[in-house]
Design a protein around this motif. Sequence first.
Motif, short mmCIF file in Angstrom:
data_model
loop_
_atom_site.label_atom_id
_atom_site.label_comp_id
_atom_site.label_asym_id
_atom_site.label_seq_id
_atom_site.Cartn_x
_atom_site.Cartn_y
_atom_site.Cartn_z
N ILE A 7 0.81 -0.55 -0.29
CA ILE A 7 0.08 -0.24 -0.17
C ILE A 7 0.79 1.34 0.30
CG2 ILE A 7 -1.85 1.25 1.57
CD1 ILE A 7 -3.06 -1.66 2.76
N PRO A 8 0.89 2.34 -0.89
CA PRO A 8 1.72 3.24 -1.39
C PRO A 8 0.94 4.76 -0.16
CG PRO A 8 0.23 3.33 -3.23
CD PRO A 8 -0.22 1.98 -2.56
N SER A 9 2.37 5.66 -0.06
CA SER A 9 1.60 6.10 1.17
C SER A 9 1.17 7.29 0.17
CB SER A 9 3.05 7.47 1.29
OG SER A 9 3.08 8.24 1.90
N ALA A 10 0.27 8.17 0.86
CA ALA A 10 -1.11 8.40 1.44
C ALA A 10 -0.52 10.30 0.70
CB ALA A 10 -1.92 8.51 1.86
N CYS A 11 0.24 10.58 1.73
CA CYS A 11 1.11 11.62 1.89
C CYS A 11 1.33 12.64 0.06
CB CYS A 11 2.26 11.43 2.31
SG CYS A 11 2.69 11.28 4.11
N ALA A 12 1.35 13.32 0.62
CA ALA A 12 0.74 14.53 -0.96
C ALA A 12 2.35 14.85 -1.75
CB ALA A 12 0.67 15.77 -0.46
N ASN A 13 2.56 14.71 -2.14
CA ASN A 13 3.92 14.04 -3.78
C ASN A 13 4.70 12.92 -3.07
OD1 ASN A 13 2.88 17.19 -5.09
ND2 ASN A 13 3.74 17.69 -2.99
N ALA A 14 3.79 12.03 -2.25
CA ALA A 14 5.20 10.96 -2.37
C ALA A 14 4.55 10.14 -3.94
CB ALA A 14 4.54 10.48 -1.23
N SER A 15 5.79 9.40 -3.90
CA SER A 15 5.17 8.42 -5.20
C SER A 15 4.67 7.28 -4.90
CB SER A 15 6.67 7.81 -5.30
OG SER A 15 6.45 7.36 -6.70
N THR A 16 4.31 6.48 -5.69
CA THR A 16 3.13 5.83 -5.40
C THR A 16 3.59 3.99 -6.48
OG1 THR A 16 1.36 6.37 -6.88
CG2 THR A 16 1.02 7.11 -4.81
N ASN A 17 4.79 4.88 -6.71
CA ASN A 17 5.36 3.54 -8.28
C ASN A 17 5.60 2.65 -6.72
OD1 ASN A 17 5.68 1.63 -9.75
ND2 ASN A 17 6.90 3.33 -10.82
N LEU A 18 5.51 1.32 -6.58
CA LEU A 18 6.16 0.29 -5.74
C LEU A 18 6.83 -0.41 -6.22
CD1 LEU A 18 3.34 -0.18 -3.27
CD2 LEU A 18 4.86 1.47 -2.91
N GLY A 19 7.97 -0.48 -5.40
CA GLY A 19 8.47 -1.96 -6.53
C GLY A 19 8.42 -3.20 -5.57
N TYR A 20 8.59 -4.76 -6.03
CA TYR A 20 9.08 -6.13 -4.91
C TYR A 20 10.16 -6.57 -5.59
CZ TYR A 20 3.64 -5.16 -4.61
OH TYR A 20 2.74 -3.82 -4.15
N ARG A 21 10.47 -7.73 -4.51
CA ARG A 21 11.74 -8.31 -4.93
C ARG A 21 11.35 -9.19 -4.25
NH1 ARG A 21 15.24 -4.91 -5.10
NH2 ARG A 21 15.68 -4.28 -3.31
N TRP A 22 11.26 -10.31 -4.69
CA TRP A 22 11.28 -11.50 -4.01
C TRP A 22 12.68 -12.70 -3.63
CZ3 TRP A 22 6.20 -13.61 -2.10
CH2 TRP A 22 5.49 -12.94 -2.33
N VAL A 23 12.65 -13.56 -2.23
CA VAL A 23 13.89 -13.95 -2.01
C VAL A 23 13.62 -15.51 -1.65
CG1 VAL A 23 15.98 -14.12 -1.01
CG2 VAL A 23 14.86 -11.93 -2.32
N ALA A 24 13.79 -16.28 -2.31
CA ALA A 24 13.79 -18.06 -1.53
C ALA A 24 14.75 -17.61 -0.24
CB ALA A 24 14.34 -18.63 -2.34
N THR A 25 14.62 -18.01 0.98
CA THR A 25 15.31 -17.79 1.88
C THR A 25 15.54 -19.79 2.43
OG1 THR A 25 13.55 -17.30 3.59
CG2 THR A 25 15.04 -15.56 2.30
N SER A 26 15.42 -20.81 1.81
CA SER A 26 15.41 -21.62 2.08
C SER A 26 14.56 -22.71 1.63
CB SER A 26 14.64 -21.82 3.81
OG SER A 26 13.33 -22.20 4.04
N GLY A 27 15.06 -23.40 1.49
CA GLY A 27 14.52 -24.82 0.23
C GLY A 27 15.80 -24.86 -0.76
N ASN A 28 15.70 -25.64 -1.61
CA ASN A 28 16.17 -26.63 -2.15
C ASN A 28 15.86 -25.64 -3.43
OD1 ASN A 28 18.01 -26.87 -4.00
ND2 ASN A 28 17.82 -29.32 -4.49
#
Length: 128
Positions: A7-28
């Motif tokens: 959920i992006p910030s509701a602040c005025a002039n704040a960017s609402t473009n969100l980025g995501y990054r997935w990481v496998a932290t365990s398992g093969n």
Amino acid sequence: TLEAMGIPSACANASTNLGYRWVATSGNLNFADYPEIITNAATLTIPPFVLEPDLTNTMDYNVYNFTVECFVNTIQGDVPDRIAYARVTVKIFRSSVYVVYKTASRMVTKGDILVLDVRGSQDPDYPT
């Protein structure tokens, strides 16, 4: 498929473009081995049969842990102190093997010879 919903910030002039990054932290699972898996989107889709059940038969299931990072998709937002994290655990259980019987009778008594024709059977974990 795993889905993150930042959920992006509701602040005025704040960017609402969100980025995501997935990481496998365990398992093969090494994402580098599967270039078709997109790890920089809100949704992580892993193709069938990539996550395997326990192959050693010592556990009822195999555990995979994933972390998703969500950040404002700018140079200033993609820094460790401005990233939100969420973690998810996925358990992969071994499926039962399905057997197709050639005859209607399934009655077997002690001493009978039992011949199994497995041509119509399948293992849903490793289809052929």
